[in-house]
Design an enzyme around this catalytic site. Structure first.
Site, PDB file in Angstrom:
ATOM      1  N   GLY A  89       0.840  -1.197   0.000  1.00  0.00           N
ATOM      2  CA  GLY A  89       0.000   0.000   0.000  1.00  0.00           C
ATOM      3  C   GLY A  89       0.873   1.244   0.000  1.00  0.00           C
ATOM      4  N   GLY A 122      -0.008   4.327  -0.015  1.00  0.00           N
ATOM      5  CA  GLY A 122      -0.826   5.492   0.348  1.00  0.00           C
ATOM      6  C   GLY A 122      -0.195   6.231   1.509  1.00  0.00           C
ATOM      7  N   VAL A 152       0.313  -8.094  -4.116  1.00  0.00           N
ATOM      8  CA  VAL A 152       0.961  -9.222  -3.440  1.00  0.00           C
ATOM      9  C   VAL A 152      -0.049 -10.357  -3.476  1.00  0.00           C
ATOM     10  CG1 VAL A 152       1.858 -10.083  -1.245  1.00  0.00           C
ATOM     11  CG2 VAL A 152       2.405  -7.764  -1.993  1.00  0.00           C
ATOM     12  N   HIS A 160       9.836  37.490   3.697  1.00  0.00           N
ATOM     13  CA  HIS A 160      10.974  36.980   2.933  1.00  0.00           C
ATOM     14  C   HIS A 160      12.145  36.757   3.871  1.00  0.00           C
ATOM     15  CE1 HIS A 160      13.682  36.420  -0.454  1.00  0.00           C
ATOM     16  NE2 HIS A 160      14.535  37.251   0.131  1.00  0.00           N
TER      17      HIS A 160
HETATM   18  P1  NAD Z   1      -4.863   4.992   1.715  1.00  0.00           P
HETATM   19  O1  NAD Z   1      -6.161   4.814   1.066  1.00  0.00           O
HETATM   20  O2  NAD Z   1      -4.262   6.333   1.867  1.00  0.00           O
HETATM   21  O3  NAD Z   1      -3.762   4.118   0.956  1.00  0.00           O
HETATM   22  C1  NAD Z   1      -3.916   2.755   0.707  1.00  0.00           C
HETATM   23  C2  NAD Z   1      -3.131   2.432  -0.545  1.00  0.00           C
HETATM   24  O4  NAD Z   1      -3.106   1.038  -0.706  1.00  0.00           O
HETATM   25  C3  NAD Z   1      -3.741   3.030  -1.796  1.00  0.00           C
HETATM   26  O5  NAD Z   1      -2.748   3.708  -2.501  1.00  0.00           O
HETATM   27  C4  NAD Z   1      -4.272   1.810  -2.539  1.00  0.00           C
HETATM   28  O6  NAD Z   1      -4.250   1.966  -3.925  1.00  0.00           O
HETATM   29  C5  NAD Z   1      -3.326   0.743  -2.079  1.00  0.00           C
HETATM   30  N1  NAD Z   1      -3.839  -0.622  -2.122  1.00  0.00           N
HETATM   31  C6  NAD Z   1      -5.088  -1.054  -1.870  1.00  0.00           C
HETATM   32  N2  NAD Z   1      -5.150  -2.403  -1.969  1.00  0.00           N
HETATM   33  C7  NAD Z   1      -3.901  -2.818  -2.295  1.00  0.00           C
HETATM   34  C8  NAD Z   1      -3.326  -4.089  -2.531  1.00  0.00           C
HETATM   35  N3  NAD Z   1      -4.032  -5.210  -2.446  1.00  0.00           N
HETATM   36  N4  NAD Z   1      -2.004  -4.144  -2.847  1.00  0.00           N
HETATM   37  C9  NAD Z   1      -1.267  -3.004  -2.934  1.00  0.00           C
HETATM   38  N5  NAD Z   1      -1.773  -1.800  -2.717  1.00  0.00           N
HETATM   39  C10 NAD Z   1      -3.069  -1.690  -2.390  1.00  0.00           C
HETATM   40  O7  NAD Z   1      -5.002   4.245   3.118  1.00  0.00           O
HETATM   41  P2  NAD Z   1      -3.991   4.151   4.327  1.00  0.00           P
HETATM   42  O8  NAD Z   1      -2.670   4.701   3.954  1.00  0.00           O
HETATM   43  O9  NAD Z   1      -4.086   2.753   4.834  1.00  0.00           O
HETATM   44  O10 NAD Z   1      -4.659   5.129   5.349  1.00  0.00           O
HETATM   45  C11 NAD Z   1      -5.960   4.827   5.863  1.00  0.00           C
HETATM   46  C12 NAD Z   1      -6.722   6.066   6.207  1.00  0.00           C
HETATM   47  O11 NAD Z   1      -6.117   6.778   7.237  1.00  0.00           O
HETATM   48  C13 NAD Z   1      -6.871   6.984   5.019  1.00  0.00           C
HETATM   49  O12 NAD Z   1      -8.202   7.367   4.936  1.00  0.00           O
HETATM   50  C14 NAD Z   1      -6.013   8.152   5.361  1.00  0.00           C
HETATM   51  O13 NAD Z   1      -6.558   9.344   4.873  1.00  0.00           O
HETATM   52  C15 NAD Z   1      -5.975   8.127   6.881  1.00  0.00           C
HETATM   53  N6  NAD Z   1      -4.677   8.626   7.310  1.00  0.00           N
HETATM   54  C16 NAD Z   1      -4.395   9.934   7.170  1.00  0.00           C
HETATM   55  C17 NAD Z   1      -3.155  10.395   7.509  1.00  0.00           C
HETATM   56  C18 NAD Z   1      -2.842  11.852   7.329  1.00  0.00           C
HETATM   57  O14 NAD Z   1      -3.745  12.643   7.212  1.00  0.00           O
HETATM   58  N7  NAD Z   1      -1.579  12.225   7.278  1.00  0.00           N
HETATM   59  C19 NAD Z   1      -2.170   9.544   7.979  1.00  0.00           C
HETATM   60  C20 NAD Z   1      -2.487   8.228   8.095  1.00  0.00           C
HETATM   61  C21 NAD Z   1      -3.749   7.777   7.746  1.00  0.00           C
END
Ligand code: NAD
Length: 468
Positions: free
Chosen positions: A179, A181, A236, A442
């Site tokens: 993931g 994300g 995976v 600045h």
């Molecule tokens: P996310 O949705 O941000 O990212 C998950 C990622 O996993 C995505 O890019 C998706 O395409 C990918 N994915 C999904 N299934 C997959 C698979 N089988 N194999 C490989 N990749 C796959 O979710 P997250 O990072 O788990 O975060 C969860 C939640 O928590 C989100 O809603 C996020 O906004 C929130 N969160 C926010 C923050 C912040 O604001 N800084 C920090 C942490 C979490």
């Protein structure tokens, strides 16, 4: 235990829940706040936003020290116990603070798992026995849980989620992050800085799929240099626990051969907890994903029951939940308010950070909006150059007709702090010219916002742009 009777019960004490409870108490309501765990603050404070930022702070110090021009530091020695203790002490300060705030407001905190038993009552399984809470109004703030990929060997402790990663059990030599994300890349940043060889597998065709590609590019370029492997459009397919590690098999355009990792972090999203609270006993509708739908006053289909935060829809962000918590409490207190925020900003606390708000460029194109964009490259920003990090960009999305700012995206060190100015600009109906004419100090990175606005206005002198 004798039954409790209250004006407002709040189910869940994350950022949304405690904010709703405190606001309702401040507005004169008798409030019971039910929380599954003994500490208040939910995922965000205990095993999310805050401990991750404590670790990211340390990661930043390590990487900045390693990159400092003209100064050579010795290889950092990492004392994991001290690091863990420091992170835990940050969390403890905040959760203790919340307990004190609840006490000052005379909010009754009940600890245990809660289930609705009727539209006016909740059953809580506490350590001292069952407890019934009868209420006039309820605010459901029960949050979300990590998404699990079926078929993976979760019983193996080397397989971790964000909570496991934040516990910092060790620094694995090889870490696979499933993931790409926000959570996956934030934790990858931490473990890379601590010394792990990191690989990332992402299902989509770019890291951080919600963000515009031009914002992700500088981050992806840096991570490519730092990490062992970044696999896009890849899944995976199998994780096999072996004595020497976890063997991961992949499927994707390159389909690399199976590889062994010391730990695997799964960060593929979160799911709302709508089905975990027996909402049907209260008559509250839960959709097939587990979300509870609400109107702009945060009311569910049952008029005296409200829902806020992750459980009532995307984006699952603490700052959305707190905003909604205040609205729900105020509506219950009879105020004529509703959710009217124009945007909920997003920040990925990676290195560099990525932040965005309003409409993204790709969404603006998809929606066929009549917009123009103005992009200021940080390579022309003195402060960015002086900090040794000039890979960022600051982008404004401007409505062509009204000249109002309808979106912004930033990538670069500190992008998370910088985006706030554009949120205020958008809420205040600011036009590009307003940002350009507001004197920014600045030399700061905040100037990049004014300079992007100057590009839109055709008044920029820090770059040479041929006349249109
Ligand atoms: P996310 O949705 O941000 O990212 C998950 C990622 O996993 C995505 O890019 C998706 O395409 C990918 N994915 C999904 N299934 C997959 C698979 N089988 N194999 C490989 N990749 C796959 O979710 P997250 O990072 O788990 O975060 C969860 C939640 O928590 C989100 O809603 C996020 O906004 C929130 N969160 C926010 C923050 C912040 O604001 N800084 C920090 C942490 C979490």
């Amino acid at each position: 235990m004798s039954d409790l009777t209250t004006d407002v019960v709040v189910l869940g004490a994350g950022p949304g829940g405690y904010t709703a409870a405190f606001r309702a108490a401040d507005l004169g309501k008798k409030v019971v706040l039910i929380n599954r765990n003994t500490t208040l603050g939910g995922v965000c404070l205990n095993v999310g936003c805050i401990p991750s930022k404590a670790l990211l702070h340390v990661a930043k110090v390590i990487t900045e020290a390693a990159d400092t021009p003209g100064v050579h530091f010795a290889k950092p020695q990492i004392d994991l116990t001290a690091l863990r203790n420091w992170k835990d002490s940050v969390v403890a300060k905040l959760t203790k603070g919340l307990a004190a705030l609840a006490k000052q407001r005379k909010v009754t905190v009940v600890t245990g798992l809660a289930q609705f038993t009727s539209p006016k009552s909740i059953h809580v399984e506490t350590s001292a026995g069952p407890q019934t809470v009868n209420f006039d109004n309820a605010i459901i703030a029960a949050g979300s849980s990590v998404t699990k990929i079926p078929g993976f060997p979760y019983e193996d402790p080397r397989l971790i989620d964000s909570t496991g990663a934040l516990a910092l059990p060790d620094v694995p030599a090889r870490l696979l992050v499933i993931g790409g994300g926000i959570i996956g890349l934030e934790m990858a940043t931490v473990y890379h800085a601590l010394g792990s060889k990191v690989s990332v597998v992402e299902l989509m065709d770019q890291l951080m799929p919600g963000a515009d590609a031009d914002l992700v590019k500088p981050l992806a370029a840096r991570l490519k240099r730092q990490y062992e492997q970044i696999l896009l459009k890849t899944k995976v397919t199998k994780l096999e626990p072996l004595r020497e590690g976890i063997r991961a098999s992949f499927a994707g355009p390159d389909t690399p051969p199976p590889k062994i990792y010391d730990r695997v972090l799964i960060a593929v999203g979160r799911q709302p907890n709508g089905r975990a609270i027996n909402a049907e006993a209260a008559g509250v509708a839960v959709d097939q994903h587990g979300f509870i739908h609400v109107d702009t006053q945060m009311r569910t289909n049952v008029p005296h029951i409200f829902a806020i935060g992750d459980i009532c829809g995307e984006p699952m962000l603490a700052h959305k939940a707190t905003h909604e918590g205040k609205i729900a409490a105020e509506v219950i207190a009879g105020h004529k308010v509703s959710f009217a925020a124009r945007t909920i900003p997003s920040v990925a606390y990676t290195d560099p950070e990525i932040s965005w708000m309003g409409v993204t460029e790709s969404a603006a194109i998809k929606q066929g909006l009549n917009f123009e964009k103005a992009v200021f490259p940080w390579a022309a920003c003195g402060r960015a150059l002086a900090s040794g990090r000039d890979e960022g960009i600051t982008k404004l999305i401007i409505d062509k007709k009204t000249r109002r700012i309808i979106g912004a995206g930033i990538v670069g060190v500190g992008a998370g702090e910088l985006i706030a100015e554009t949120v205020v600009a958008m809420e205040m109906d600011a036009e590009a010219g307003d940002l350009a004419l507001a004197i920014h100090p600045h030399p700061t990175l905040s100037e990049t916002l004014a300079l992007a606005a100057e590009i839109a206005e055709g008044t920029i002198t820090d770059l040479y742009l041929p006349k249109k």
